[in-house]
Design an enzyme around this catalytic site. Structure first.
Site, short mmCIF file in Angstrom:
data_model
loop_
_atom_site.label_atom_id
_atom_site.label_comp_id
_atom_site.label_asym_id
_atom_site.label_seq_id
_atom_site.Cartn_x
_atom_site.Cartn_y
_atom_site.Cartn_z
N SER A 1 0.83 -1.21 0.00
CA SER A 1 0.00 0.00 0.00
C SER A 1 0.86 1.25 0.00
CB SER A 1 -0.89 0.00 1.24
OG SER A 1 -0.11 0.32 2.38
N LYS A 2 0.20 2.35 -0.22
CA LYS A 2 0.86 3.65 -0.22
C LYS A 2 1.55 3.88 1.13
CE LYS A 2 -0.57 8.31 -0.63
NZ LYS A 2 -1.65 9.26 -0.80
#
Ligand code: GLU
Length: 504
Positions: free
Chosen positions: A262-263
């Site tokens: 994920s970011k």
């Protein structure tokens, strides 16, 4: 392959493209190029609520930067356009209607509140509400209502959706190039909405219709779409269309721990998860990108290719052309691929060594320009040759070699303490004499002269070489000290030694 394949990358413009999306695009590209096919970009922008300005532009820029441009897509007509679903929206209703007429879909008038009530009632009994064969005959839809009543409600403009009528009890046999054969019981499927109250198709309908109209032969997409495969196969059957072949790519996993990359992982561990920098149009927050962080597109492409695939040999460093030659969809792995930021850096380092020298020269020239330091191409090229081997990024050329362009004005304290002792000043004065006499002034002659003098005088090698390096570089770093001296020239070498004698 009997037919030249046509594959598509079909992102929704809901934000910047994550590197997982870039990998999907890359695998589509490699497959198309390997098999003499076409790589199509289709923008799936039917969900107006999630539309993000500039996201489409970002997607196109990212593909171009990676060197994997599409053959057909927005702005590149290929006879199957338009390539934005929002520009095709008039098409979709007729297809939904076709399914109603053939008994494969139905109008549903259930309100949000009515459905919520169903959900709660089911939950109270410890069950999950699914809108399908199990209870569709008890709900507010054209399967239960009188046809005249349905028409009346439609005429009155009552809000409704169109749902797919999933078979009640059937075993579906599904095939996936990567995952092999699978079986799904239709009894667990819900009657997905195909057409929404706002007059727009859902992803499922628009995606299948466009894949058909664009004559897509292979659907290569992320694993998150595997649960939709059964419905998609049923839709092809309901339309009586030949379905494309499917290949679902493995997830890209976090470097540590469980789950999808994920970011936040990137933010926490300091690596980009986007190909290009992205400035959020609403919040203004900036997310870093591989391009702006100094990665070469070749390195990013090589790294992404290996996230879920490898050639089955020891070879790891690949140019795009070689990837096209060796890539096989059936060799893509089923299990998730762990993202490895260190390995990404390694790919970058390897590709920097392979990059055309002119790219590095231009990169370093640009840095010098920004700093208003004038220098000639030839000199910069020479510096690049001396420093390249240890560099990972072009910016390292400056960071590890700024002293080729500027005199050090301070000295690393620890190194100075170690290298500069009683008597070092006099030793450096004598070294200056040796240097001054060296003609022509090049690395070879200088090495010979200085080493000869050290030996003749019975001095310790380090006693001379360490303060010599410290004078030129300001620290115990850098390539061969004679090369540095030869590069900056006799005058500057002597000047730096003088300055060191005065300051240390
Ligand atoms: N629009 C979908 C997405 O955003 C496309 C999925 C597919 O390739 O079918 O990923």
């Amino acid at each position: 392959m009997s037919q030249n394949p046509r594959v598509r990358f079909a992102p929704s413009p809901t934000g910047p493209l994550h590197i997982g999306g870039v990998r999907t695009a890359l695998y589509n590209y490699l497959f198309a190029k390997k098999n003499n096919g076409k790589f199509i970009l289709r923008i799936e922008d039917t969900d107006q609520q999630r539309y993000v300005e500039r996201a489409e532009e970002y997607i196109i820029d990212a593909l171009n930067w990676c060197g994997i441009p599409f053959d057909e897509g927005p702005g590149k007509e290929g006879g199957f356009g338009p390539y934005r679903q929002s520009e095709r929206k008039e098409n979709y209703f007729a297809f939904a209607k076709q399914l109603i007429d053939s008994g494969n879909a139905y109008y549903a008038f259930d309100t949000e509140e009515a459905l919520e009530k169903q959900r709660q009632e089911h939950e109270a009994k410890g069950k999950t509400f699914i809108y399908n064969w199990h209870n569709r005959n008890k709900l507010d839809n054209s399967l239960t209502l009188d046809p005249a009543e349905v028409q009346k409600r439609l005429n009155a403009g009552e809000e409704h959706v169109i749902r797919f009528k999933s078979p009640a009890d059937e075993t579906l046999y599904l095939e996936d190039i990567i995952r092999g054969d699978m079986e799904v019981q239709t009894s667990v499927l819900d009657d997905k909405v195909l057409f929404k109250g706002d007059g727009m198709p859902t992803y499922h309908l628009a995606n299948i219709v466009d894949d058909h109209l664009m004559e897509i032969t292979h659907v290569i997409r992320g694993e998150e779409w595997l649960p939709s495969l059964a419905l998609h196969k049923l839709l092809y059957r309901a339309f009586d269309w030949e379905a494309p072949q499917f290949a679902h790519l493995p997830l890209i996993l976090k470097p540590v721990g469980k789950g999808k990359l994920s970011k936040r992982d990137g933010e926490k561990m300091g690596f980009p998860v986007f190909p290009l920098e992205w400035k959020d149009p609403k919040s203004g927050t900036i997310s870093s990108g591989y391009r702006e962080d100094g990665y070469l597109p070749e390195a990013v492409v090589n790294m992404l290719a290996f996230l879920g695939w490898n050639p089955g040999t020891e070879k790891e460093i690949y140019a795009l052309e070689e990837l096209i030659a060796d890539f096989e969809l059936k060799n893509v792995h089923k299990s998730g691929a762990k993202f490895d930021p260190d390995k990404t850096k390694w790919f970058q380092q390897q590709h920097l060594q392979l990059a055309d020298e002119s790219v590095l020269v231009a990169g370093l020239m640009e840095i010098l320009n920004d700093k208003k330091i004038g220098s000639s191409q030839d000199y910069v090229r020479h510096v690049v040759q001396l420093l390249k081997e240890r560099a990972v990024f072009i910016s390292d050329l400056w960071e590890s070699g700024w002293y080729f362009f500027e005199r050090p004005t301070s000295y690393n304290e620890k190194s100075a303490k170690k290298a500069w002792k009683e008597g070092t000043g006099e030793l450096m004065s004598k070294l200056s004499e040796v240097i001054n006499k060296t003609e022509p002034f090049n690395a070879e002659n200088l090495t010979h002269a200085v080493k000869g003098w050290i030996q003749e005088s019975g001095l310790g090698f380090g006693k001379v070489m360490q303060p010599f390096r410290l004078s030129l570089v300001g620290a115990m770093e850098g390539p061969d000290v004679f090369e540095i001296a030869a590069a900056i020239g006799k005058e500057k070498t002597l000047e730096r030694i003088r300055f060191a004698i005065e300051s240390l």
